[in-house]
Design a protein around this motif. Structure first.
Motif, short mmCIF file in Angstrom:
data_model
loop_
_atom_site.label_atom_id
_atom_site.label_comp_id
_atom_site.label_asym_id
_atom_site.label_seq_id
_atom_site.Cartn_x
_atom_site.Cartn_y
_atom_site.Cartn_z
N MET A 196 0.76 -0.68 0.02
CA MET A 196 -0.15 -0.31 0.15
C MET A 196 0.63 0.75 0.15
O MET A 196 1.16 1.69 1.02
N ASP A 197 0.63 2.35 -0.99
CA ASP A 197 1.69 3.65 -0.83
C ASP A 197 0.19 4.73 0.47
O ASP A 197 -0.67 4.80 0.29
N VAL A 198 1.55 5.11 0.82
CA VAL A 198 0.90 6.64 2.11
C VAL A 198 1.44 7.00 1.30
O VAL A 198 2.68 7.54 1.00
N ALA A 199 0.30 8.46 2.12
CA ALA A 199 0.99 9.79 2.02
C ALA A 199 0.99 10.09 3.43
O ALA A 199 0.20 10.09 4.22
N TYR A 200 1.48 11.68 3.40
CA TYR A 200 1.25 11.77 4.58
C TYR A 200 1.02 13.27 4.44
O TYR A 200 1.37 14.09 3.97
N SER A 201 0.08 14.29 5.94
CA SER A 201 -0.09 15.11 6.14
C SER A 201 0.69 16.36 6.33
O SER A 201 1.39 16.18 6.49
N PRO A 202 0.49 17.34 5.78
CA PRO A 202 1.29 18.60 6.60
C PRO A 202 1.14 18.19 7.60
O PRO A 202 2.44 18.53 8.65
N THR A 203 -0.20 17.98 8.33
CA THR A 203 -0.05 18.10 9.63
C THR A 203 0.16 17.70 10.23
O THR A 203 0.85 17.18 11.73
N ASP A 219 1.68 -3.00 4.29
CA ASP A 219 0.96 -4.73 3.61
C ASP A 219 -0.22 -5.26 4.98
O ASP A 219 -0.66 -4.51 5.71
N THR A 220 -1.20 -4.93 3.79
CA THR A 220 -2.43 -4.56 3.64
C THR A 220 -2.88 -6.47 4.84
O THR A 220 -3.72 -6.68 5.71
N SER A 221 -2.06 -7.53 4.75
CA SER A 221 -1.99 -8.41 5.57
C SER A 221 -2.39 -8.14 6.85
O SER A 221 -2.70 -9.16 7.70
N ASN A 222 -0.95 -7.33 6.94
CA ASN A 222 -1.25 -6.75 8.97
C ASN A 222 -2.39 -5.80 9.19
O ASN A 222 -2.57 -4.91 10.91
N HIS A 223 -3.54 -5.46 8.94
CA HIS A 223 -4.10 -5.06 8.96
C HIS A 223 -5.31 -4.93 10.45
O HIS A 223 -5.41 -4.92 11.88
N TYR A 235 -10.32 6.02 8.98
CA TYR A 235 -9.93 5.45 9.49
C TYR A 235 -8.53 5.35 10.34
O TYR A 235 -8.03 6.44 10.62
N SER A 236 -8.92 4.68 11.35
CA SER A 236 -7.23 4.69 12.33
C SER A 236 -6.40 3.32 12.76
O SER A 236 -7.45 2.23 12.45
N PHE A 237 -5.81 3.05 12.42
CA PHE A 237 -4.79 1.97 13.56
C PHE A 237 -3.86 2.08 14.51
O PHE A 237 -3.63 3.50 14.60
N SER A 238 -4.00 0.95 15.23
CA SER A 238 -3.04 1.29 16.86
C SER A 238 -1.36 1.84 16.69
O SER A 238 -1.11 0.93 15.48
N ILE A 239 -1.15 2.50 17.11
CA ILE A 239 0.79 2.35 17.12
C ILE A 239 1.36 1.89 18.83
O ILE A 239 1.89 0.78 18.46
N ASN A 240 0.10 1.75 19.65
CA ASN A 240 0.56 1.67 21.23
C ASN A 240 -1.05 1.45 21.27
O ASN A 240 -1.79 1.93 21.36
#
Length: 88
Positions: free
Chosen positions: A1-8, A33-37, A53-58
């Motif tokens: 998966m390609d990821v882009a980042y907002s300035p914020t 790697d979408t299999s890790n979602h 959407y969101s995902f966890s860092i910790n």
């Protein structure tokens, strides 16, 4: 998966402690790697953020993103922080 980042997102990331920045970067690499979602607990948000959407860092920290409809298999990271990040 390609990821882009907002300035914020990038500003918020730089304000975090270095150890947490490293954790976040590692989770972003895992996210690509979408299999890790499932392990990241990726989930659709509701309410005012219902298109995001969101995902966890910790246990405490999250990354908020949107899938890019014009570019398949791409995500745009918009925010990073604790649960207060949902109050954007």
């Amino acid at each position: 998966m390609d990821v882009a980042y907002s300035p914020t997102f990038l500003k918020m990331l730089k304000k975090l402690p270095v150890s947490l920045q490293k954790q976040a970067i590692k989770k972003i690499e895992t996210f690509q790697d979408t299999s890790n979602h499932q392990s990241l607990r990726v989930h659709k948000l509701s309410g005012e953020l219902d298109e995001q959407y969101s995902f966890s860092i910790n246990y405490k920290m999250r990354i908020v993103f949107v899938y890019l409809p014009t570019k398949p298999r791409s995500a745009y990271l918009t925010a990073i922080g604790d649960h207060d990040v949902y109050d954007v």
